[in-house]
Each structure stands twice: as C-alpha cells, then as structure tokens.
Scaffold this motif. Structure first.
Motif, PDB file in Angstrom:
ATOM      1  N   UNK A 234       0.824  -1.209   0.000  1.00 40.66           N
ATOM      2  CA  UNK A 234       0.000   0.000   0.000  1.00 40.66           C
ATOM      3  C   UNK A 234       0.862   1.263   0.000  1.00 40.66           C
ATOM      4  N   UNK A 235       2.032   1.172   0.625  1.00 40.79           N
ATOM      5  CA  UNK A 235       2.926   2.332   0.687  1.00 40.79           C
ATOM      6  C   UNK A 235       3.850   2.428  -0.529  1.00 40.79           C
ATOM      7  N   UNK A 236       3.752   1.471  -1.462  1.00 42.10           N
ATOM      8  CA  UNK A 236       4.603   1.492  -2.653  1.00 42.10           C
ATOM      9  C   UNK A 236       6.017   1.006  -2.406  1.00 42.10           C
ATOM     10  N   UNK A 237       6.242   0.277  -1.292  1.00 49.06           N
ATOM     11  CA  UNK A 237       7.600  -0.146  -0.935  1.00 49.06           C
ATOM     12  C   UNK A 237       7.826  -1.645  -1.114  1.00 49.06           C
ATOM     13  N   UNK A 238       6.840  -2.381  -1.616  1.00 46.00           N
ATOM     14  CA  UNK A 238       6.960  -3.837  -1.642  1.00 46.00           C
ATOM     15  C   UNK A 238       8.022  -4.324  -2.625  1.00 46.00           C
ATOM     16  N   UNK A 239       8.152  -3.685  -3.789  1.00 39.97           N
ATOM     17  CA  UNK A 239       9.123  -4.154  -4.774  1.00 39.97           C
ATOM     18  C   UNK A 239      10.541  -4.044  -4.234  1.00 39.97           C
ATOM     19  N   UNK A 240      10.855  -2.918  -3.604  1.00 38.74           N
ATOM     20  CA  UNK A 240      12.188  -2.748  -3.017  1.00 38.74           C
ATOM     21  C   UNK A 240      12.414  -3.789  -1.922  1.00 38.74           C
ATOM     22  N   UNK A 241      11.383  -4.075  -1.147  1.00 35.46           N
ATOM     23  CA  UNK A 241      11.492  -5.089  -0.098  1.00 35.46           C
ATOM     24  C   UNK A 241      11.706  -6.467  -0.711  1.00 35.46           C
ATOM     25  N   UNK A 242      10.989  -6.772  -1.799  1.00 41.66           N
ATOM     26  CA  UNK A 242      11.144  -8.077  -2.459  1.00 41.66           C
ATOM     27  C   UNK A 242      12.576  -8.279  -2.928  1.00 41.66           C
ATOM     28  N   UNK A 243      13.141  -7.269  -3.573  1.00 40.95           N
ATOM     29  CA  UNK A 243      14.512  -7.398  -4.081  1.00 40.95           C
ATOM     30  C   UNK A 243      15.489  -7.566  -2.918  1.00 40.95           C
ATOM     31  N   UNK A 244      15.325  -6.750  -1.875  1.00 44.36           N
ATOM     32  CA  UNK A 244      16.238  -6.820  -0.734  1.00 44.36           C
ATOM     33  C   UNK A 244      16.151  -8.174  -0.040  1.00 44.36           C
ATOM     34  N   UNK A 245      14.982  -8.824  -0.126  1.00 43.66           N
ATOM     35  CA  UNK A 245      14.804 -10.140   0.509  1.00 43.66           C
ATOM     36  C   UNK A 245      15.771 -11.175  -0.065  1.00 43.66           C
ATOM     37  N   UNK A 246      16.205 -10.981  -1.293  1.00 41.47           N
ATOM     38  CA  UNK A 246      17.118 -11.913  -1.961  1.00 41.47           C
ATOM     39  C   UNK A 246      18.549 -11.380  -1.917  1.00 41.47           C
ATOM     40  N   UNK A 247      19.530 -12.254  -1.801  1.00 37.37           N
ATOM     41  CA  UNK A 247      20.920 -11.794  -1.795  1.00 37.37           C
ATOM     42  C   UNK A 247      21.361 -11.338  -3.182  1.00 37.37           C
ATOM     43  N   UNK A 248      22.261 -10.367  -3.215  1.00 41.35           N
ATOM     44  CA  UNK A 248      22.881  -9.975  -4.475  1.00 41.35           C
ATOM     45  C   UNK A 248      23.883 -11.066  -4.875  1.00 41.35           C
ATOM     46  N   UNK A 249      24.403 -10.972  -6.084  1.00 38.54           N
ATOM     47  CA  UNK A 249      25.379 -11.978  -6.530  1.00 38.54           C
ATOM     48  C   UNK A 249      26.592 -12.011  -5.611  1.00 38.54           C
ATOM     49  N   UNK A 250      27.052 -10.818  -5.209  1.00 38.04           N
ATOM     50  CA  UNK A 250      28.230 -10.752  -4.327  1.00 38.04           C
ATOM     51  C   UNK A 250      27.909 -11.352  -2.960  1.00 38.04           C
ATOM     52  N   UNK A 251      26.726 -11.029  -2.421  1.00 40.18           N
ATOM     53  CA  UNK A 251      26.328 -11.570  -1.116  1.00 40.18           C
ATOM     54  C   UNK A 251      26.169 -13.090  -1.181  1.00 40.18           C
ATOM     55  N   UNK A 252      25.631 -13.559  -2.281  1.00 40.96           N
ATOM     56  CA  UNK A 252      25.425 -14.995  -2.444  1.00 40.96           C
ATOM     57  C   UNK A 252      26.771 -15.725  -2.509  1.00 40.96           C
ATOM     58  N   UNK A 253      27.707 -15.178  -3.270  1.00 42.39           N
ATOM     59  CA  UNK A 253      29.029 -15.798  -3.399  1.00 42.39           C
ATOM     60  C   UNK A 253      29.736 -15.852  -2.050  1.00 42.39           C
ATOM     61  N   UNK A 254      29.684 -14.748  -1.309  1.00 40.62           N
ATOM     62  CA  UNK A 254      30.326 -14.718   0.009  1.00 40.62           C
ATOM     63  C   UNK A 254      29.606 -15.647   0.985  1.00 40.62           C
ATOM     64  N   UNK A 255      28.268 -15.710   0.892  1.00 39.42           N
ATOM     65  CA  UNK A 255      27.494 -16.548   1.797  1.00 39.42           C
ATOM     66  C   UNK A 255      27.704 -18.026   1.580  1.00 39.42           C
ATOM     67  N   UNK A 256      27.958 -18.428   0.342  1.00 43.56           N
ATOM     68  CA  UNK A 256      28.237 -19.840   0.055  1.00 43.56           C
ATOM     69  C   UNK A 256      29.544 -20.248   0.723  1.00 43.56           C
ATOM     70  N   UNK A 257      30.495 -19.320   0.771  1.00 37.51           N
ATOM     71  CA  UNK A 257      31.794 -19.606   1.386  1.00 37.51           C
ATOM     72  C   UNK A 257      31.662 -19.752   2.899  1.00 37.51           C
ATOM     73  N   UNK A 258      30.915 -18.851   3.533  1.00 35.29           N
ATOM     74  CA  UNK A 258      30.850 -18.875   5.006  1.00 35.29           C
ATOM     75  C   UNK A 258      29.670 -19.684   5.560  1.00 35.29           C
ATOM     76  N   UNK A 259      28.866 -20.314   4.685  1.00 29.95           N
ATOM     77  CA  UNK A 259      27.777 -21.168   5.153  1.00 29.95           C
ATOM     78  C   UNK A 259      26.451 -20.469   5.364  1.00 29.95           C
TER      79      UNK A 259
END
Length: 376
Positions: A234-259
C-alpha cells in the motif's frame, strides 16, 4: 496430504507430482477460486487427487484445512496427515527414501510432530518458477533477517495421525493433538519457495491482504508477515522489499563460502512452468538501495508502524462489533415494531368496541328519554 491453493499455476503441477512420487496415497485439494489456470491444472490430474472447490476469499484456511484433515481419516482412513501448501516440497532429509517410508517408521506413541521449513533463496526475478535459481538454503540469522525487515524464518509445519476431531490452525503450523519430536534418524524437511518472482509475490501479497480485510473475525496481528507485506504494498515499498529479501550476486558468493547460503540441488531438475526473467543490473541495484532505506526507516519507526497496524486491527474489530450491535438493535426494533403494531391493532379494535358500546348507550338513553317524554 491436504492442500488449499489459489492462483499457483507456476508451481502446482510439479508440487503435486513430487508429492505423489513421495508416496502420498491420497491428495485432497481445495481450489480457492483460482483464475490463473490453476483449476485446469488440478482437473488434469483426474482421479489421482480428490479435488474440491471453495471460491470464497475470506482467508478461511483454518476451517477448510481442518475439514480436509478430518476427511483424510473419515473417508480414507489415513494413518498420517500432512497439511501442505503449494510452495512446499516435502522430503526426507536423507536421500533414498520417501515421505511414506519415513512415516511408516514413526513410533506409534507419536500423535503429532513438526517438520522444519527451509526457505530457499537465490537471485530475484521478475517472473519464473525458480527451481534452478532458488537452490540455496537460507541460513541467515534472525538478526540478519530483521535488518532487512523480516521477523524470522518460516515456522515449522505439523504432521498428525488421522483423527476425526483434529483441528488445524491457520497456516498449518499447529494442531490440537499432543505434539512430540520425530526421532532424528527419521528426519523430514520442507523446501519452501514462497518468493519465486516479483509477479508471483506481489499477486500473493495483495490477494492475501484483501482476503484478510474481508474477514474481520481474523484480525491478524500487525506483526503477521502477510499484513506487514500488504502494508508495504500500500505504501509502494513492496518491490524494493522483495529485491532486498534476496541476496545480491556478491552476497550470495560470500554466503556460500561462510555457510550463510548452502546449495541444495534436489529441486533443480524439476521442470519449471514459468521461465526466469531477471531484472537488469541497474533496476536491481536501485531497488536494493531503496530497500535498505525502507528497512532502516521501518526499524526506526517500528513502534509507530506497529501502532498503526494495531489501530487498523482495532478499527476493524470495532466496525465488526458495531455491525453486530446494529444488527441486534435492528432485530430488537423489528420485534418492537411488530409488538407495537400488534398493540396498536388491539387498541384500535378496543377503541372501536368502546365507541360501539358508547354509541349503543347513547341510543338507549335517548330512547328512554323519548319514552319518558311521551308518558308525560
């Protein structure tokens, strides 16, 4: 297994096929008025499933699933009942077995137990079922989730023995039977894909929020994830929240290394109904930046947001209470009007009777006077 679905065409076929392959003997499915082709997909299974229809959109999951769970025992003599969602893929933790294999080994003393739900994640996308993309188990801590506006990981689901009087709570997480722990060696788990694409996520949030709004009797907490997401939409913020809910490529790569993220490829070969369409890098970057601002703002104003949600819930309850009170008053007024009408009718009849009696008395008196005058 029971299943209540609405507009899940991108995932419902592979979910049902997976469940049947896992040894589910009977699958009772209630279609909640789908309009995206889900109904036709369900009908294509023929007598492989027990298909029912409930087109009412008032978030009545508790009553519908409870009815299906009881029917699993009353109609099909089910030993065990699994109450699932369309975005859940149930399976043993260890390979080489099926759900049916595991349940056959459960101690007779257990009446119910819970199964952990593992949220699967990966890159965000505009469209797509995401079996290849969402192949990482999300092991982020609660603190990390709360920094991006989430409360916690998904709640475990309940499995229970067949029972004619069982009740299943909203969300399928709890049942009214004594709940114990499944032995570790008989581990089951659920791979969960609730945020498959922006198209799917937005539609789910809006439909769920409006369904809750149409059923004031539920009045969910302002902390309920569906209502918080609906408020963001309703506030127009859901799309930004949806994207932030998922890791970026860099975050995903680092997260695979540290578990933080652990690859689990058991669903990768599953055929996707909708192919992935990714965001371009600029759009994803801008949404991720905006999402961080939204999350930070929510953390700062969390008390005010919660208070606003609570005021909304209180207002909904007040409106519902007022509506019931008005109906009660209208009923009383109706009864009083009927009583008053009856009294007025009786009063009119009495008045006419009195007038008639009075008229007769006047006539009799006049006659007597006339006879008296004549005698004199």
């Amino acid at each position: 297994m029971t299943l209540m679905v609405r507009d899940e065409a991108d995932i419902i076929r592979p979910m049902i096929e997976h469940s049947l392959a896992q040894g589910v003997d009977v699958l009772i499915v209630t279609d909640n008025g789908s309009t995206d082709g889900t109904t036709e997909i369900l009908e294509s299974f023929g007598d492989r499933i027990d298909l029912r229809h409930d087109p009412v959109h008032r978030k009545q999951q508790h009553s519908v699933v409870t009815g299906m769970a009881r029917d699993a025992y009353n109609r099909y003599a089910a030993d065990w009942v699994v109450n699932a969602d369309a975005d859940e893929f149930w399976m043993p933790v260890a390979g080489g077995a099926t759900i049916k294999d595991v349940l056959a080994e459960v101690p007779a003393s257990l009446r119910a137990f819970t199964v952990p739900v593992v949220d699967m994640t990966g890159r965000p996308a505009l469209r797509g079922t995401g079996f290849e993309r969402l192949r990482f188990r999300d092991n982020r801590s609660v603190e990390e989730l709360q920094r991006i506006g989430l409360r916690a990981h998904s709640t475990p689901d309940a499995v229970h023995v067949g029972d004619p009087e069982v009740e299943v709570a909203q969300g399928n997480h709890f049942v009214t039977l004594p709940t114990g722990e499944l032995p570790t060696e008989l581990g089951l788990e659920v791979l969960h894909l609730p945020w498959r694409s922006w198209d799917q996520f937005e539609a789910k949030v809006v439909k769920s929020g409006r369904a809750y709004e149409s059923n004031p009797e539920l009045a969910p907490s302002p902390n309920h994830h569906g209502m918080r997401e609906y408020w963001r939409w309703k506030q127009g913020a859901l799309f930004a929240y949806y994207v932030l809910r998922h890791p970026s490529e860099a975050e995903l790569a680092a997260g695979v290394v540290d578990g933080t993220y652990v690859e689990d490829r058991r669903l990768v070969s599953t055929k996707a109904a909708v192919e992935d369409v990714f965001l371009d890098n600029q759009a994803e970057g801008e949404a991720r930046y905006a999402g961080r601002i939204v999350a930070a703002t929510e953390r700062t104003l969390r008390g005010d947001i919660a208070a606003e949600h609570e005021r909304y819930a209180v207002a909904v309850r007040a409106v519902e209470g007022g509506r019931v009170r008005i109906e009660e008053l209208e009923e009383r007024l109706h009864l009083e009007e009927e009583t008053r009408g009856e009294l007025e009718t009786r009063l009119d009849a009495a008045q006419r009777r009195l007038d008639e009696i009075s008229s007769r008395r006047v006539v009799r008196v006049a006659d007597a006077l006339a006879r008296g005058i004549k005698r004199h």
